[in-house]
Each structure stands twice: as structure tokens, then as C-alpha cells.
Design an enzyme around this catalytic site. Structure first.
Site, PDB file in Angstrom:
ATOM      1  CG  ASN A  13      -1.660   1.215   1.493  1.00 22.96           C
ATOM      2  OD1 ASN A  13      -1.791   2.063   0.604  1.00 22.96           O
ATOM      3  ND2 ASN A  13      -2.197   1.360   2.698  1.00 22.96           N
ATOM      4  CD1 TRP A  14       3.228   0.997  -2.996  1.00 25.16           C
ATOM      5  CD2 TRP A  14       3.267   2.237  -4.855  1.00 25.16           C
ATOM      6  NE1 TRP A  14       3.834   0.253  -3.977  1.00 25.16           N
ATOM      7  CE2 TRP A  14       3.866   0.989  -5.136  1.00 25.16           C
ATOM      8  CE3 TRP A  14       3.176   3.177  -5.882  1.00 25.16           C
ATOM      9  CZ2 TRP A  14       4.384   0.671  -6.394  1.00 25.16           C
ATOM     10  CZ3 TRP A  14       3.679   2.859  -7.134  1.00 25.16           C
ATOM     11  CH2 TRP A  14       4.283   1.616  -7.383  1.00 25.16           C
ATOM     12  CE  LYS A  15       0.038   3.161   4.853  1.00 22.01           C
ATOM     13  NZ  LYS A  15       0.172   3.249   6.297  1.00 22.01           N
ATOM     14  CG  HIS A  99      -5.653   1.641   5.435  1.00 17.72           C
ATOM     15  ND1 HIS A  99      -5.196   2.584   6.323  1.00 17.72           N
ATOM     16  CD2 HIS A  99      -4.636   0.774   5.235  1.00 17.72           C
ATOM     17  CE1 HIS A  99      -3.941   2.296   6.633  1.00 17.72           C
ATOM     18  NE2 HIS A  99      -3.575   1.200   5.995  1.00 17.72           N
ATOM     19  CD  GLU A 101      -2.699   5.267   7.030  1.00 22.89           C
ATOM     20  OE1 GLU A 101      -2.762   5.388   5.796  1.00 22.89           O
ATOM     21  OE2 GLU A 101      -1.716   4.765   7.620  1.00 22.89           O
ATOM     22  CD  GLU A 171      -3.186  -2.852   7.622  1.00 18.30           C
ATOM     23  OE1 GLU A 171      -2.095  -3.086   7.092  1.00 18.30           O
ATOM     24  OE2 GLU A 171      -3.809  -1.788   7.446  1.00 18.30           O
ATOM     25  N   GLY A 177       2.493   2.205  10.764  1.00 13.86           N
ATOM     26  CA  GLY A 177       3.360   3.361  10.560  1.00 13.86           C
ATOM     27  C   GLY A 177       4.072   3.811  11.827  1.00 13.86           C
ATOM     28  CB  SER A 217       5.603  -1.732  11.894  1.00 15.10           C
ATOM     29  OG  SER A 217       5.083  -0.448  12.188  1.00 15.10           O
ATOM     30  N   GLY A 238       2.922  -1.131   4.307  1.00 15.66           N
ATOM     31  CA  GLY A 238       2.919   0.284   3.957  1.00 15.66           C
ATOM     32  C   GLY A 238       4.332   0.744   3.663  1.00 15.66           C
ATOM     33  N   GLY A 239       4.974   1.356   4.660  1.00 17.59           N
ATOM     34  CA  GLY A 239       6.298   1.950   4.501  1.00 17.59           C
ATOM     35  C   GLY A 239       7.309   1.079   3.750  1.00 17.59           C
TER      36      GLY A 239
HETATM   37  P1  PGA Z   1       3.020   0.231   7.684  1.00 13.69           P
HETATM   38  O1  PGA Z   1       1.535   0.391   7.083  1.00 13.69           O
HETATM   39  O2  PGA Z   1       3.583  -1.032   7.093  1.00 13.69           O
HETATM   40  O3  PGA Z   1       3.756   1.467   7.221  1.00 13.69           O
HETATM   41  O4  PGA Z   1       2.862   0.147   9.156  1.00 13.69           O
HETATM   42  C1  PGA Z   1       0.693  -0.713   6.938  1.00 13.69           C
HETATM   43  C2  PGA Z   1      -0.604  -0.290   6.338  1.00 13.69           C
HETATM   44  O5  PGA Z   1      -1.052   0.812   6.645  1.00 13.69           O
HETATM   45  O6  PGA Z   1      -1.231  -1.017   5.534  1.00 13.69           O
END
Ligand code: PGA
Length: 262
Positions: A13-15, A99, A101, A171, A177, A217, A238-239
Site C-alpha cells: 500500500n503506497w498510500k 483502511h 487511516e 491491522e 506506521g 510495520s 505500507g512503509g
Molecule cells: P506500515 O503500514 O507497514 O507502514 O505500518 C501498513 C498499512 O497501513 O497497511
């Protein structure tokens, strides 16, 4: 229950990252490294603006493409929104739904998540449904009840056949994050709980076939131990998905753990 055997699934997930030139560079690097993890299933989830470009680059590589969200109507006066058919048109086969977020910053509720989930299925997209608890809920011992509510409300109206198209991602909010990962046993416990709950709702066959990803993470250094947990089928990253080396490294570690699990 028969069915295609599960292979580790790693979705990136590149956000809100990556311009089109940056996306091009990242996908090219992923394509170069992907043959090394051909036993895994990879999904990249760029921002909307890069979808079409990334779709052409992926071509017949076998790497799937996903959108980060959708709106439940197919078209109309909904400024700023993107529909399921539009995502299909841009080359997507998957879409993230709910998600944390989106739930946290854009006021998504279990009800809107459910509408989006049904719209995704109607458009022939495979939803990746994100569920998980906040830190306060965990500290109050409410992890299981929170995910039960999400399973109940987010999946409302879905049949066992629909469930076969849904990928779940557990998650925990507090691990996204933040650099804090759930300990493998902590994550594994919730995954086992989720599969059990799906079993009560849809029967053990459909529940055992369901793909349940862990996210929060995840990096190459922790993905082996996480994947060793019985009910973890892959990762939503994500990251660490913003660099080809770490994204592919996670898939490599998952494959290594998968071989030992079988
Ligand atoms: P993260 O994000 O790996 O940066 O913690 C995961 C996600 O939001 O899907």
C-alpha cells in the site's frame, strides 16, 4: 475443503506516495526482483494518479494492481470520488477497503465500509478489507469484540461465495506506521480468532480458505516470524513497500517460512 493451495500474498500500500516518474522507477525495480519470489502472490497499490501507468508497466508480469479506496456508486455527481468500474478500467483487480487511516481521518464507518465492500464485489474487484483495534481498545481487552463487530458489520449481506473473493487484513491501529509490530504470537492469536469467527458465520470450509493478511510495520526482519504463525497468510505492507528491496525481501521471508510450515 478443496481449493487452490494458498501461496503467501504480499500487498504493498503506497498510500499518498509516488509521483508517476517515481512509481515507474519503483515498479521497474520490483519487476526486476520479482522472479526471485515467483512462488508468492504480489499486489501493488499505488495512488490513483499512477494506476494507469503502473498497470501498463506490470503488463503480463503476474503482479496484481489495486486501488486504495472506492466509492459505492458507479458514476454520478460525486466530486473527487472513484468508482469500482473506474478502477477496473485502470487495470485494477483489487481494492483496499476500510483502511484504518480512512476510518480515522475520513470518518469511514462499518456501514460505509460494508457499502464499499459490496460495490467492489459487484464490480468484480477483490476487496482487501482492513480490520483491527485501536490501542485503547486493546488496552481495555476489547480486541476480540472489536474485530467481531467489524466482521459482523463490514461483511453484512455477504454469502460464503462472496467471502471467497474477500481478502482480510488484520491491522492493529497502534502498529501502523509506528514501527511497533504486534509480536508474532499476538498477531497470530487475533488471526486465529478471526478465522474462528468466520467459521461460525460461514462454516469451516470457507473460513479455512479465507486469506488473512497481517499489517502494521511489517519489514523483512519480522516477516519470517510473523508468517510462521498458523493463520497468517501474507502481509499488507505500507512503509516497507516503497522500496523494491524491502517489499521483495518480505515476500522472500514469507516464502521461507511457508516452506517450513508445510
Ligand atoms: P506500515 O503500514 O507497514 O507502514 O505500518 C501498513 C498499512 O497501513 O497497511
Amino acid at each position: 475443503m478443496t481449493g487452490t493451495p494458498k501461496v503467501p500474498l504480499v500487498a504493498g500500500n503506497w498510500k499518498m506516495h509516488m509521483t508517476i516518474p517515481e512509481a515507474r522507477e519503483l515498479v521497474s525495480a520490483i519487476l526486476r526482483a520479482a522472479p526471485g519470489v515467483s512462488g508468492a502472490s504480489l499486489v501493488v497499490i499505488p495512488p490513483f494518479t499512477a494506476l494507469s501507468e503502473v498497470s501498463s508497466l506490470l503488463g503480463g508480469s503476474g503482479i496484481a494492481l489495486g486501488g486504495q479506496d472506492l466509492f459505492w456508486e458507479e458514476k454520478g455527481a460525486y466530486t473527487g470520488e472513484i468508482s469500482g468500474p473506474m478502477l477496473r478500467d485502470a487495470g485494477c483487480g483489487h481494492v483496499l477497503i476500510g483502511h484504518s487511516e480512512r476510518r480515522q481521518h475520513f470518518a469511514e464507518t462499518d456501514e460505509t465500509v460494508n457499502r464499499k465492500l459490496r460495490a467492489a464485489l459487484k464490480s468484480g474487484l477483490r476487496p482487501i478489507l482492513c480490520i483491527g483495534e485501536t490501542l485503547e481498545e486493546r488496552q481495555a481487552g476489547k480486541t476480540a469484540s472489536r474485530v467481531d463487530t467489524q466482521i459482523e458489520q463490514d461483511l453484512r449481506g455477504l454469502s460464503a461465495e462472496d467471502l471467497a473473493s474477500v481478502i482480510l487484513a488484520y491491522e492493529p491501529d497502534w502498529a501502523i506506521g509506528t514501527g511497533v509490530t504486534a509480536a508474532p504470537t499476538q498477531a497470530g492469536e487475533v488471526h486465529t480468532h478471526i478465522r474462528g469467527r468466520l467459521g461460525e458465520k460461514y462454516g469451516n470450509g470457507p473460513a479455512s480458505c479465507a486469506i488473512i493478511l497481517y499489517g502494521g510495520s511489517v519489514k523483512p526482519a519480522n516477516s519470517y516470524a510473523l508468517f510462521k504463525e498458523k493463520n497468517i497468510d501474507g502481509f499488507l505492507v505500507g512503509g516497507a513497500s516503497l522500496e523494491a528491496d524491502s517489499f521483495i525481501g518480505i515476500a522472500r521471508e514469507a516464502l521461507r517460512a511457508d516452506r517450513e510450515k508445510k
